[in-house]
Motif scaffolding. Structure first.
Motif, PDB file in Angstrom:
ATOM      1  N   THR A 176       1.332  11.771   2.586  1.00  0.00           N
ATOM      2  CA  THR A 176       2.143  12.603   1.705  1.00  0.00           C
ATOM      3  C   THR A 176       2.983  11.707   0.811  1.00  0.00           C
ATOM      4  OG1 THR A 176       4.015  12.757   3.216  1.00  0.00           O
ATOM      5  CG2 THR A 176       2.328  14.465   3.413  1.00  0.00           C
ATOM      6  N   VAL A 177       3.274  12.212  -0.384  1.00  0.00           N
ATOM      7  CA  VAL A 177       4.121  11.491  -1.329  1.00  0.00           C
ATOM      8  C   VAL A 177       5.134  12.482  -1.892  1.00  0.00           C
ATOM      9  CG1 VAL A 177       4.225  10.105  -3.433  1.00  0.00           C
ATOM     10  CG2 VAL A 177       2.203   9.994  -1.997  1.00  0.00           C
ATOM     11  N   VAL A 178       6.414  12.128  -1.824  1.00  0.00           N
ATOM     12  CA  VAL A 178       7.473  12.907  -2.446  1.00  0.00           C
ATOM     13  C   VAL A 178       8.109  11.999  -3.488  1.00  0.00           C
ATOM     14  CG1 VAL A 178       9.620  14.175  -2.099  1.00  0.00           C
ATOM     15  CG2 VAL A 178       7.878  14.179  -0.314  1.00  0.00           C
ATOM     16  N   VAL A 179       8.105  12.445  -4.761  1.00  0.00           N
ATOM     17  CA  VAL A 179       8.551  11.590  -5.861  1.00  0.00           C
ATOM     18  C   VAL A 179       9.825  12.151  -6.472  1.00  0.00           C
ATOM     19  CG1 VAL A 179       7.924  10.556  -8.070  1.00  0.00           C
ATOM     20  CG2 VAL A 179       6.155  10.976  -6.356  1.00  0.00           C
ATOM     21  N   TYR A 180      10.867  11.320  -6.481  1.00  0.00           N
ATOM     22  CA  TYR A 180      12.111  11.617  -7.178  1.00  0.00           C
ATOM     23  C   TYR A 180      12.278  10.688  -8.379  1.00  0.00           C
ATOM     24  CZ  TYR A 180      13.626  14.242  -3.049  1.00  0.00           C
ATOM     25  OH  TYR A 180      13.727  15.153  -2.018  1.00  0.00           O
ATOM     26  N   GLY A 181      11.608   9.539  -8.358  1.00  0.00           N
ATOM     27  CA  GLY A 181      11.783   8.507  -9.375  1.00  0.00           C
ATOM     28  C   GLY A 181      10.597   8.423 -10.311  1.00  0.00           C
ATOM     29  N   LYS A 182      10.314   7.197 -10.803  1.00  0.00           N
ATOM     30  CA  LYS A 182       9.267   6.974 -11.806  1.00  0.00           C
ATOM     31  C   LYS A 182       8.080   6.255 -11.183  1.00  0.00           C
ATOM     32  CE  LYS A 182      12.424   6.822 -15.691  1.00  0.00           C
ATOM     33  NZ  LYS A 182      12.886   6.075 -16.866  1.00  0.00           N
ATOM     34  N   VAL A 183       6.883   6.784 -11.483  1.00  0.00           N
ATOM     35  CA  VAL A 183       5.643   6.194 -10.977  1.00  0.00           C
ATOM     36  C   VAL A 183       4.668   6.053 -12.136  1.00  0.00           C
ATOM     37  CG1 VAL A 183       3.696   6.454  -9.412  1.00  0.00           C
ATOM     38  CG2 VAL A 183       5.954   7.242  -8.706  1.00  0.00           C
ATOM     39  N   HIS A 184       4.129   4.850 -12.317  1.00  0.00           N
ATOM     40  CA  HIS A 184       3.030   4.594 -13.245  1.00  0.00           C
ATOM     41  C   HIS A 184       1.860   4.137 -12.397  1.00  0.00           C
ATOM     42  CE1 HIS A 184       4.995   4.690 -17.293  1.00  0.00           C
ATOM     43  NE2 HIS A 184       6.043   4.728 -16.490  1.00  0.00           N
ATOM     44  N   GLY A 185       0.902   5.022 -12.212  1.00  0.00           N
ATOM     45  CA  GLY A 185      -0.250   4.713 -11.371  1.00  0.00           C
ATOM     46  C   GLY A 185      -0.758   5.979 -10.720  1.00  0.00           C
ATOM     47  N   ASN A 186      -1.889   5.879 -10.091  1.00  0.00           N
ATOM     48  CA  ASN A 186      -2.520   7.040  -9.471  1.00  0.00           C
ATOM     49  C   ASN A 186      -1.945   7.292  -8.082  1.00  0.00           C
ATOM     50  OD1 ASN A 186      -4.173   7.222 -11.731  1.00  0.00           O
ATOM     51  ND2 ASN A 186      -5.740   5.920 -10.813  1.00  0.00           N
ATOM     52  N   LEU A 187      -1.768   8.584  -7.764  1.00  0.00           N
ATOM     53  CA  LEU A 187      -1.298   9.003  -6.453  1.00  0.00           C
ATOM     54  C   LEU A 187      -2.428   9.718  -5.740  1.00  0.00           C
ATOM     55  CD1 LEU A 187       2.165  10.566  -7.424  1.00  0.00           C
ATOM     56  CD2 LEU A 187       1.725   8.265  -6.592  1.00  0.00           C
ATOM     57  N   THR A 188      -2.816   9.234  -4.571  1.00  0.00           N
ATOM     58  CA  THR A 188      -3.842   9.882  -3.760  1.00  0.00           C
ATOM     59  C   THR A 188      -3.232  10.158  -2.393  1.00  0.00           C
ATOM     60  OG1 THR A 188      -5.569   8.633  -4.900  1.00  0.00           O
ATOM     61  CG2 THR A 188      -6.168   9.678  -2.819  1.00  0.00           C
ATOM     62  N   ALA A 189      -3.209  11.450  -2.023  1.00  0.00           N
ATOM     63  CA  ALA A 189      -2.623  11.839  -0.744  1.00  0.00           C
ATOM     64  C   ALA A 189      -3.631  12.663   0.036  1.00  0.00           C
ATOM     65  CB  ALA A 189      -1.342  12.640  -0.960  1.00  0.00           C
ATOM     66  N   THR A 190      -3.746  12.388   1.325  1.00  0.00           N
ATOM     67  CA  THR A 190      -4.650  13.172   2.162  1.00  0.00           C
ATOM     68  C   THR A 190      -4.079  14.559   2.430  1.00  0.00           C
ATOM     69  OG1 THR A 190      -3.665  12.210   4.142  1.00  0.00           O
ATOM     70  CG2 THR A 190      -5.675  11.171   3.282  1.00  0.00           C
ATOM     71  N   ASP A 191      -2.761  14.732   2.272  1.00  0.00           N
ATOM     72  CA  ASP A 191      -2.148  16.032   2.521  1.00  0.00           C
ATOM     73  C   ASP A 191      -1.502  16.607   1.267  1.00  0.00           C
ATOM     74  OD1 ASP A 191      -1.284  18.292   3.881  1.00  0.00           O
ATOM     75  OD2 ASP A 191       0.542  17.337   4.603  1.00  0.00           O
ATOM     76  N   ARG A 192      -0.329  16.108   0.868  1.00  0.00           N
ATOM     77  CA  ARG A 192       0.386  16.743  -0.234  1.00  0.00           C
ATOM     78  C   ARG A 192       1.134  15.738  -1.103  1.00  0.00           C
ATOM     79  NH1 ARG A 192       3.228  21.172   1.330  1.00  0.00           N
ATOM     80  NH2 ARG A 192       4.478  21.125  -0.536  1.00  0.00           N
ATOM     81  N   VAL A 193       1.367  16.153  -2.356  1.00  0.00           N
ATOM     82  CA  VAL A 193       2.197  15.404  -3.297  1.00  0.00           C
ATOM     83  C   VAL A 193       3.243  16.373  -3.821  1.00  0.00           C
ATOM     84  CG1 VAL A 193       2.270  14.211  -5.516  1.00  0.00           C
ATOM     85  CG2 VAL A 193       0.377  13.787  -3.964  1.00  0.00           C
ATOM     86  N   GLU A 194       4.511  15.949  -3.792  1.00  0.00           N
ATOM     87  CA  GLU A 194       5.606  16.760  -4.320  1.00  0.00           C
ATOM     88  C   GLU A 194       6.298  15.981  -5.425  1.00  0.00           C
ATOM     89  OE1 GLU A 194       8.381  18.213  -1.396  1.00  0.00           O
ATOM     90  OE2 GLU A 194       6.787  18.419   0.106  1.00  0.00           O
ATOM     91  N   LEU A 195       6.400  16.601  -6.601  1.00  0.00           N
ATOM     92  CA  LEU A 195       7.138  16.010  -7.707  1.00  0.00           C
ATOM     93  C   LEU A 195       8.436  16.790  -7.851  1.00  0.00           C
ATOM     94  CD1 LEU A 195       4.296  15.500 -10.355  1.00  0.00           C
ATOM     95  CD2 LEU A 195       5.012  13.992  -8.501  1.00  0.00           C
ATOM     96  N   LYS A 196       9.546  16.133  -7.583  1.00  0.00           N
ATOM     97  CA  LYS A 196      10.854  16.771  -7.678  1.00  0.00           C
ATOM     98  C   LYS A 196      11.316  16.787  -9.131  1.00  0.00           C
ATOM     99  CE  LYS A 196      11.050  17.420  -3.284  1.00  0.00           C
ATOM    100  NZ  LYS A 196      10.962  18.746  -2.705  1.00  0.00           N
ATOM    101  N   ALA A 197      12.397  17.493  -9.418  1.00  0.00           N
ATOM    102  CA  ALA A 197      12.861  17.709 -10.792  1.00  0.00           C
ATOM    103  C   ALA A 197      13.118  16.404 -11.545  1.00  0.00           C
ATOM    104  CB  ALA A 197      14.124  18.564 -10.783  1.00  0.00           C
ATOM    105  N   SER A 198      13.529  15.355 -10.862  1.00  0.00           N
ATOM    106  CA  SER A 198      13.840  14.078 -11.524  1.00  0.00           C
ATOM    107  C   SER A 198      12.633  13.147 -11.615  1.00  0.00           C
ATOM    108  CB  SER A 198      14.969  13.379 -10.762  1.00  0.00           C
ATOM    109  OG  SER A 198      14.584  13.162  -9.416  1.00  0.00           O
ATOM    110  N   ALA A 199      11.459  13.599 -11.185  1.00  0.00           N
ATOM    111  CA  ALA A 199      10.271  12.733 -11.119  1.00  0.00           C
ATOM    112  C   ALA A 199       9.615  12.553 -12.482  1.00  0.00           C
ATOM    113  CB  ALA A 199       9.259  13.321 -10.139  1.00  0.00           C
TER     114      ALA A 199
END
Length: 186
Positions: A107-130
């Protein structure tokens, strides 16, 4: 020397704990000896606290890593990582984090900045500040209002993934013409 006493009635005489050298005395020695009922509660609660702190790893905002990051349980990143992040655990990317990496976790929960691919076996959450620039692949994708996502997303798992390959070969010969519905006669 101070003695920590919890839940002891003032009418009862104080029971003293065996004295240990000051450098080797655990903090919980006095409460355990002073109150046997408290020690049962403490021993039941202590593994939960130790487990939670032992499995959560934190990279603070002053940490910069270039290379590959691998972990097993939970990781909270608030610093900078450039390279690759891989795990079977959970990754939380804090508001101050700046990630330029290929991320592969459960799982990935993002609050910050990401440049790149996200691969999760379960879930990805992008929060308001992501802010995510890259592709996302996960079973579940959650995007809060205010989050920025630039890329392609693949959400869920196809129910008939193996059956699609043979169907494509026969589909070219039987492809319906534009403007007609498959299975209807003109």
């Amino acid at each position: 020397m101070f003695k920590k006493v919890i839940g002891q009635d003032s009418s009862e005489p104080a029971r003293s704990a065996p004295t240990l050298p000051e450098t080797h005395r655990p903090e919980s020695a006095a409460p355990v000896a002073a109150q046997p009922s408290y020690s049962a509660q403490q021993s039941a609660a202590a593994p939960t606290r130790q487990t939670a702190s032992a499995t959560r790893n934190v990279l603070s905002s002053d940490v910069e890593i270039k290379g590959t990051v691998k972990f097993t349980n939970d990781l909270v990143v608030d610093g900078k990582i450039e390279g690759e992040i891989s795990s079977d655990g959970n990754l939380t990317i804090g508001e101050n984090a700046r990630i330029k990496a290929e991320v592969k976790t459960a799982t990935v929960v993002v609050y910050g900045k990401v440049h790149g691919n996200l691969t999760a076996t379960d879930r990805v959450e992008l929060k308001a500040s992501a802010e995510v620039v890259g592709d996302i692949k996960a079973k579940v994708l959650s995007i809060e209002p205010g989050a920025i996502f630039v890329g392609k997303s693949t959400v869920g798992t196809p129910a008939n993934a193996p059956a699609q390959a043979p169907a494509k070969a026969g589909a070219a010969a039987e492809a319906p013409k534009q403007g007609t519905l498959a299975g209807t006669n003109p």
